[in-house]
Motif scaffolding. Structure first.
Motif, PDB file in Angstrom:
ATOM      1  N   ILE A   1     -41.787 105.043  84.464  1.00 24.08           N
ATOM      2  CA  ILE A   1     -42.144 106.126  83.543  1.00 24.08           C
ATOM      3  C   ILE A   1     -41.472 107.442  83.922  1.00 24.08           C
TER       4      ILE A   1
ATOM      5  N   LEU B   1     -39.910 112.223  82.141  1.00 26.82           N
ATOM      6  CA  LEU B   1     -40.486 111.168  81.304  1.00 26.82           C
ATOM      7  C   LEU B   1     -39.414 110.283  80.667  1.00 26.82           C
ATOM      8  N   ASN B   2     -39.671 108.992  80.699  1.00 25.79           N
ATOM      9  CA  ASN B   2     -38.850 107.988  80.026  1.00 25.79           C
ATOM     10  C   ASN B   2     -39.178 108.031  78.525  1.00 25.79           C
ATOM     11  N   GLU B   3     -38.166 108.274  77.691  1.00 23.50           N
ATOM     12  CA  GLU B   3     -38.436 108.437  76.249  1.00 23.50           C
ATOM     13  C   GLU B   3     -39.012 107.174  75.624  1.00 23.50           C
ATOM     14  N   LYS B   4     -38.666 106.010  76.193  1.00 23.41           N
ATOM     15  CA  LYS B   4     -39.179 104.743  75.647  1.00 23.41           C
ATOM     16  C   LYS B   4     -40.696 104.637  75.798  1.00 23.41           C
TER      17      LYS B   4
END
Lengths: 477, 96, 481
Positions: free
Chosen positions: A21, A51-54
């Motif tokens: 994340i 933050l991971n956009e996914k």
């Protein structure tokens, strides 16, 4: 007195992102301890999360599919507690402004009616590491590979009354998340974990009793048994005039019982506050529209389409769409040219039969749609009789071997030679004159016997239709 | 705001600190003095003021979901006060 | 040629670029000076022995510098001046360190500070107090006291400090050097061991504003590893220093010049306005009626974040671990109780309290609301003014041991610096005179968000007219080499 059990669920689901994340380490399951780690996910001083956009996209996708309201201005918070599986000593989570609120999940109850389970909230957070006690060292080994794997936690209202409802909800949730591709929901690998909040009250009462929270529930079966055990335990306590304590209890699979967990040294005061290292998220209308547009076809929509487009009965459409992998399998068969109803029959009969016999999930099966399609077309073209085809299917289910080759090697092709069939009929009639007489004197059963004998003479490889016709012709001739 | 020794005990427990008796008396007095001074904020009417956690309106800072290689394990473990070849070691923390 | 330690960083850079000196000569000069001063002022926690690098491009290439010891340096002990970090040697460099190395900086070591940057005197260091080069019985200020002292004593030509509530500006003022806290988010915090994440910002301490501009040109910039870093166009501060302040509107918040401010400090700071006026700036007094709230707001927010940020120091993953523990809980409690100093523990306790159940709304949430009010007051001020002028500290440097006995009194002395951290604004501390004891006085120029260039230019203009920033302590009986 009759008692009512009231249940709410907190389900943690690991998201199927490639990376963690807040850092770019892989989320791959397994791996030697501390090899999927970096300074960020091991909480080294000075490091910062990004933050991971996914993760956001997957959470929003799940929120939409669970009919929730997406929080347009959302934030992360820190949840502070000390434990060696949490290297920063705080978990980045969401308390004040979770990404999704007020969802609804319709389930089908035992009586066949629909019931709506309300989702209180869905929030994003990071997973903790794994602790393994080493009895030789008498030390706990801290492995941070799972640290920072993205999770969504889905919290329901206390809307369940039976374990069947709970399982129906979890099946639905699992199917939905798999359809979305946001999680693989493998309970055995811990990518779907469920804590059960349970209380009991006299039937008809509107007040909630004191609840306990149960953890360590590693299968649907364990959940059902834990619910049965815990509601019985609470009812007995109350009937004995004792009180239910609000506490966390651990399900012990081997002892088939729940046990109070050693009470934490301090009260659960997590001192949540807004995570200063992560700027807020503002979800635009365009973003939401875009995610909505890219939402895949869900089970309900597929069900309707299968009935309309393929003319399948409701029952078939429902069976095929319960697991996304099964629906995908079905659609591939049709795309490869198999007839829809034929494919549906094979999938609901043979495929599901094999899966249940082997306690497997559809997404783990090796058999490919093209193998089944070949088998179906061989039957249709009269090159394989159906019973043989079923045997072949079972033989190749685990291996996905080339069925044409398999049939050839094992000499299973259908014999369509009329001379051979006529010879077999002659031989059977000659050897079973009594049956022929019986039939002619009105004993219908003798017909079936003769057909069976001819098929046997043909080593099971004749076209059943042709055998029927040949026997009937001979009898009436 | 009155700060009691019980409150100090509770805060110390949450903070994983263990002041001795003398330190506790001192901490209680100091905290009470500091916290009482902070009560000056109550003079200011902040009804309806949105709490400001992030000072600038930066939004939606995210990275793409692309894997980079993880760190050499030895580099991560080398500062640990207690470790073996593959993990950080702590006194027993596993339940059950 | 004048002694090297009297030069500004840019002057040394120029000499190096012209080839009049080699980087090795500059290094040797720094080493000699550190050898002479360290025993007196204890500015360094770790002194490094770098080899001279080939001279790169850029105005500061080859110029020796040092980093505060809360800035991570790969393979080099980074202690935050705390026992609890032990010999922690991070396996990574802070973004700032990377950028400086890429610009040809030579790092001579890690600088002393208040433990975890919590303090205003640099006395709370596990490694002993740093002393003020101007008067060795006085504190250098804090928490970046080592950075300010090392630059003042001429041990390095510039240093990187961190400023959460004044920790660059106040020691710069006490030590007679120039120190700047840039706009929050313009310098990546990646690799800065956090005290209070929403307030922390790194920045330069050097002799002159021009030096600070040159350092900021190197260290500012968007960093994908820091989610709070601001996008924008960076660089070019040095080249745009004109010293032209004609038409610049300067606001003087009357609330910063009231009771509690030493009269000598007041006089020196207000004199800055006169100098800038003489170069064409317009000066006006105004009211900033939030000053009584800034210290409590700051201490609530900073302590709350600190209590969380410092929880990771528990004796398991890195750093020091206590001995004789019975079990996990005891390991945590002993390590933290014995590993943290009194001031750090005080702030952890305070921060835990304001976040705990039942008190969050009354203290933490309230402080975030007041923070909004404070920010709004500054936003309004900057609708009228291009820049503000205020003191840095109510007094000049106190004697060692005078401040720690009364924590609240010490907190109150941060009144002029903390509001900038709350509002995210840039501020620069410039030497503006000496008191009757011969101790340096600093003035604070405050800019609007991203107005870093405005205050650098005004500070440059002031330093064009004055030579307070060129004074060396030995001339006043301080550290002598």
């Amino acid at each position: 007195m009759t008692w009512e059990t009231v249940i709410g669920l907190e389900t943690h689901v690991e998201l199927a992102t490639k990376t963690k994340i807040f850092c770019s380490c892989t989320t791959e399951f397994g791996g030697a301890p501390n090899t999927h780690c970096c300074p960020v996910c091991t909480g080294m001083p000075g490091t910062l999360p990004v933050l991971n956009e996914k993760v956001l996209e997957f959470a929003v996708k799940a929120g939409i599919a669970l009919n929730g309201e997406i929080t347009r201005h959302c934030k992360f918070d820190r949840k502070n507690y000390f434990y060696p599986d949490l290297p920063k000593a705080y978990q980045v989570s969401q308390l004040y402004l979770p990404i999704v609120r007020n969802g609804k999940v319709p389930i089908r109850t035992e009586s066949g009616t629909e019931k709506v389970i309300r989702i209180h909230e869905l929030h994003m957070e990071e997973d903790a590491g794994k602790l393994v006690h080493d009895p030789w060292l008498d030390q706990t080994k801290c492995d941070y590979n799972r640290c920072g794997v993205p999770l969504i936690e889905i919290v329901t209202e206390p809307d369940f009354r039976t374990s069947k409802e709970v399982i129906a909800y979890l099946e639905k949730l699992k199917s939905t998340l798999q359809y979305l591709g946001v999680s693989d929901c493998k309970m055995q690998e811990g990518s779907l974990r469920c804590d059960v909040n349970l209380s009991v009250r006299p039937a008809g009462s509107t007040q909630l009793g004191t609840r306990t929270e149960m953890k360590n529930l590693s299968s649907f079966k364990a959940i059902a048994r834990a619910i049965a055990y815990e509601s019985r335990r609470q009812i007995e306590l109350i009937e004995e005039g004792k009180k239910v304590l609000q506490e966390t209890r651990r399900w012990d699979e081997n002892k088939d019982a729940t046990f109070a967990m050693r009470s934490k040294e301090d009260a659960q005061d997590y001192r949540y506050f807004p995570e200063p290292d992560i700027p807020p998220l503002v979800i635009s209308a365009e973003y939401l529209d875009d995610v909505r547009r890219r939402q895949p076809e869900m089970a309900e929509e597929k069900m309707v389409r299968y009935q309309q487009e393929y003319d399948l009965p409701v029952y078939d459409a429902q069976m095929l769409t319960e697991q996304k992998a099964l629906a995908d399998f079905f659609e591939s068969c049709v795309t490869l040219g198999a007839e829809a109803k034929q494919s549906a029959n094979w999938i609901m009969g043979q495929v599901l039969g094999q899966l249940s016999a082997k306690a497997m999930e559809a997404k783990n099966m090796k058999l490919t749609p093209s193998t089944l399609v070949t088998l179906i077309s061989m039957v249709k073209e009269g090159r394989l009789n159906r019973n043989t085809a079923v045997k072949v299917f079972e033989d190749v289910f685990d291996t996905d071997e080339d069925v044409e080759e398999y049939v050839k090697v094992h000499g299973l092709a259908q014999i369509n030679d009329p001379t051979a069939l006529a010879a077999a009929v002659e031989k059977v009639f000659a050897a079973n004159s009594q049956s022929v007489t019986d039939y002619r004197s009105g004993k219908e059963k003798a017909y079936g016997f003769l057909v069976g004998q001819v098929m046997r003479e043909m080593k099971g490889r004749a076209d059943p239709q042709a055998v029927n016709e040949a026997v009937r012709d001979k009898l009436s001739g | 705001m009155k700060i009691t020794e019980e409150m100090v005990d509770y805060i110390a427990l949450l903070s994983r600190l263990k002041p001795d008796a003398e330190e506790k008396v001192q901490m209680t007095a100091e905290l009470e003095k500091i916290v009482s001074y902070m009560d000056v904020l109550n003079i200011l009417d902040t009804d309806g003021v949105e709490p400001l956690s992030h000072v600038f309106p930066i939004r939606n800072v995210m990275r793409s979901d692309e894997v980079s290689s993880s760190f050499p394990r030895e580099e991560l473990l080398k500062n640990a006060p207690s470790r073996d070849d593959e993990a950080f070691l702590a006194p027993k923390a596993v339940e059950g | 040629m004048m002694e090297l330690y009297r030069m500004t960083a840019l002057e040394l850079g120029t000499v190096l670029r012209k080839g009049e000196l080699s980087p090795a000569d500059a290094l040797a000069a720094a080493r000699e000076r550190i050898a002479a001063c360290q025993k007196n002022n204890n500015a360094f926690i770790t002194v490094l022995d770098p080899s001279p690098t080939s001279l790169g491009a850029g105005p500061l290439a080859g110029v020796p510098m040092a980093l505060k010891d809360n800035i991570c340096t790969k393979g080099v002990k980074t202690s935050c001046a705390s026992k609890i970090l032990g010999d922690f040697a991070p396996p990574y460099d802070a973004t700032v360190a990377e950028r400086l190395v890429a610009a040809g900086a030579v790092c001579l070591g890690k600088l002393n500070m208040d433990e975890f940057a919590m303090g205003s005197t640099s006395e709370t260091s596990f490694y002993g107090p740093t002393r003020n080069p101007w008067a060795l019985d006085r504190v250098p200020g804090g928490s970046s006291g080592g950075a300010a002292a090392a630059v003042a004593a001429g041990e390095v030509w510039y240093a990187i400090g961190s400023d959460t509530g004044g920790s660059i500006r106040q020691p710069a003022a006490y030590c007679g050097v120039t120190g700047m806290k840039p706009t929050y988010g313009t310098v990546s915090r990646y690799g800065l061991i956090a005290y209070a994440s929403s307030l922390d910002q790194m920045g330069p301490i050097a002799r002159s504003a021009a030096d600070c501009a040159a350092v900021l040109d190197i260290i500012q910039g968007m960093d994908p590893r820091d989610g709070t870093s601001l996008e924008g166009s960076y660089g070019g501060f040095l080249s745009s220093l004109t010293g032209d302040v004609r038409g610049l509107k300067i606001g003087i918040p009357a609330d910063c010049f009231g009771d509690g401010l030493d009269s000598e400090v007041r006089r020196a700071v207000l004199a800055v306005a006169e100098v800038l006026k003489s170069r064409g700036a317009a000066v006006e007094e105004f009211s900033l009626p939030i000053m009584e709230y800034v210290v409590p707001t700051y201490y609530i927010i900073a302590s709350a974040e600190a209590s969380s940020n410092l929880s990771r120091f528990d004796g398991v993953k890195y750093g020091w671990r206590a001995e004789g523990y019975k079990d996990l809980a005891d390991l945590y409690a002993r390590t933290r109780t014995e590993g943290f100093g009194a001031e750090v523990k005080r702030r952890i306790m305070l921060g835990t309290f304001v976040l705990s159940a039942g008190y969050y709304d009354a203290y933490y949430k309230k402080a975030l609301q007041v923070k909004a009010v404070i920010k709004k007051a500054y936003d309004e001020a900057f609708q009228k003014y291009d820049m503000l002028l205020a003191p840095v500290s109510p007094t000049t440097a106190p004697k060692l041991g005078e401040s720690l006995s009364d924590p609240l009194k010490m907190y109150l002395s941060d009144i002029y610096t903390v509001p900038l951290n709350l509002a995210g604004l840039p501020g620069i501390s410039v030497p503006c005179g000496f008191d009757s004891k011969g101790l340096p006085i600093g003035a604070q120029l405050i800019g609007p968000a991203l107005g870093d260039g405005v205050i650098l230019n005004a500070a440059h203009a002031f330093q064009f007219e004055t030579d307070f920033h060129r004074q060396i302590p030995e001339t006043k009986g301080g550290v002598s080499a």
